[in-house]
Design a protein around this motif. Structure first.
Motif, PDB file in Angstrom:
ATOM      1  N   UNK A   2      13.068 -11.551  -4.725  1.00  0.00           N
ATOM      2  CA  UNK A   2      13.390 -11.649  -3.308  1.00  0.00           C
ATOM      3  C   UNK A   2      12.224 -11.173  -2.447  1.00  0.00           C
ATOM      4  N   UNK A   3      12.049 -11.843  -1.334  1.00  0.00           N
ATOM      5  CA  UNK A   3      11.154 -11.376  -0.283  1.00  0.00           C
ATOM      6  C   UNK A   3      12.060 -10.950   0.868  1.00  0.00           C
ATOM      7  N   UNK A   4      11.954  -9.692   1.257  1.00  0.00           N
ATOM      8  CA  UNK A   4      12.742  -9.155   2.359  1.00  0.00           C
ATOM      9  C   UNK A   4      11.792  -8.912   3.514  1.00  0.00           C
ATOM     10  N   UNK A  38       5.865  -3.122  -1.195  1.00  0.00           N
ATOM     11  CA  UNK A  38       6.361  -3.038   0.182  1.00  0.00           C
ATOM     12  C   UNK A  38       5.205  -2.651   1.081  1.00  0.00           C
ATOM     13  N   UNK A  39       5.370  -2.932   2.354  1.00  0.00           N
ATOM     14  CA  UNK A  39       4.332  -2.544   3.303  1.00  0.00           C
ATOM     15  C   UNK A  39       4.617  -3.050   4.693  1.00  0.00           C
ATOM     16  N   UNK A  40       3.757  -2.642   5.621  1.00  0.00           N
ATOM     17  CA  UNK A  40       3.889  -3.012   7.025  1.00  0.00           C
ATOM     18  C   UNK A  40       3.408  -4.427   7.269  1.00  0.00           C
ATOM     19  N   UNK A  41       4.046  -5.086   8.226  1.00  0.00           N
ATOM     20  CA  UNK A  41       3.548  -6.373   8.705  1.00  0.00           C
ATOM     21  C   UNK A  41       2.432  -6.104   9.714  1.00  0.00           C
ATOM     22  N   UNK A  42       1.546  -7.071   9.871  1.00  0.00           N
ATOM     23  CA  UNK A  42       0.446  -6.981  10.826  1.00  0.00           C
ATOM     24  C   UNK A  42       0.536  -8.162  11.755  1.00  0.00           C
ATOM     25  N   UNK A  43       0.714  -7.928  13.077  1.00  0.00           N
ATOM     26  CA  UNK A  43       0.799  -6.631  13.729  1.00  0.00           C
ATOM     27  C   UNK A  43       2.060  -5.883  13.309  1.00  0.00           C
ATOM     28  N   UNK A  44       2.150  -4.613  13.672  1.00  0.00           N
ATOM     29  CA  UNK A  44       3.229  -3.738  13.205  1.00  0.00           C
ATOM     30  C   UNK A  44       4.537  -4.034  13.938  1.00  0.00           C
ATOM     31  N   UNK A  45       5.195  -5.094  13.483  1.00  0.00           N
ATOM     32  CA  UNK A  45       6.479  -5.511  14.059  1.00  0.00           C
ATOM     33  C   UNK A  45       7.607  -5.391  13.039  1.00  0.00           C
ATOM     34  N   UNK A  47       8.242  -4.956   8.395  1.00  0.00           N
ATOM     35  CA  UNK A  47       7.699  -4.772   7.061  1.00  0.00           C
ATOM     36  C   UNK A  47       8.124  -5.870   6.117  1.00  0.00           C
ATOM     37  N   UNK A  48       7.627  -5.795   4.888  1.00  0.00           N
ATOM     38  CA  UNK A  48       7.958  -6.754   3.845  1.00  0.00           C
ATOM     39  C   UNK A  48       8.218  -5.971   2.563  1.00  0.00           C
ATOM     40  N   UNK A  49       9.238  -6.385   1.833  1.00  0.00           N
ATOM     41  CA  UNK A  49       9.576  -5.787   0.543  1.00  0.00           C
ATOM     42  C   UNK A  49       9.703  -6.910  -0.477  1.00  0.00           C
ATOM     43  N   UNK A  50       9.143  -6.714  -1.662  1.00  0.00           N
ATOM     44  CA  UNK A  50       9.372  -7.615  -2.791  1.00  0.00           C
ATOM     45  C   UNK A  50      10.303  -6.899  -3.758  1.00  0.00           C
ATOM     46  N   UNK A  76      17.049  -7.636   8.846  1.00  0.00           N
ATOM     47  CA  UNK A  76      16.504  -8.019   7.562  1.00  0.00           C
ATOM     48  C   UNK A  76      16.766  -9.493   7.294  1.00  0.00           C
ATOM     49  N   UNK A  77      15.730 -10.190   6.839  1.00  0.00           N
ATOM     50  CA  UNK A  77      15.868 -11.567   6.365  1.00  0.00           C
ATOM     51  C   UNK A  77      15.522 -11.554   4.883  1.00  0.00           C
ATOM     52  N   UNK A  78      16.406 -12.105   4.066  1.00  0.00           N
ATOM     53  CA  UNK A  78      16.218 -12.108   2.613  1.00  0.00           C
ATOM     54  C   UNK A  78      16.006 -13.543   2.150  1.00  0.00           C
TER      55      UNK A  78
END
Length: 95
Positions: A2-4, A38-45, A47-50, A76-78
């Protein structure tokens, strides 16, 4: 797998106030073997989790316990996908 994608619903000051609790929650997910990156999105709006090795219902249950979600700070979008190819060294991600 999954990509969250997390999208913040609050200003960054509120996000930063909850960040320590969110990181502790992430630590538990890694310890359980559910999250692999996991980590922050750029720009900081947001994050993303695998995530992998769990059913979607279990992932949704885990996401519901995230302090960001519990405090109404993120949505969250999965997206579920089945990897069919990987770069060398990432073969362990294949089903």
């Amino acid at each position: 797998m999954f990509v969250v994608t997390l999208t913040y619903l609050a200003d960054l000051a509120q996000i930063d106030d909850a960040l320590e609790d969110h990181v502790a929650w992430l630590d538990q997910q890694y310890a359980d073997g559910a999250f692999i990156a996991s980590g922050r999105r750029v720009p900081r709006v947001g994050g993303v989790i695998l995530a992998r090795n769990l059913a979607r219902e279990e992932l949704e249950r885990r996401l519901a316990s995230d302090p960001f979600r519990q405090r109404g700070l993120a949505e969250y979008a999965v997206t579920e996908f089945v990897p069919s190819r990987t770069a060398k060294g990432f073969e362990h991600l294949l089903p």
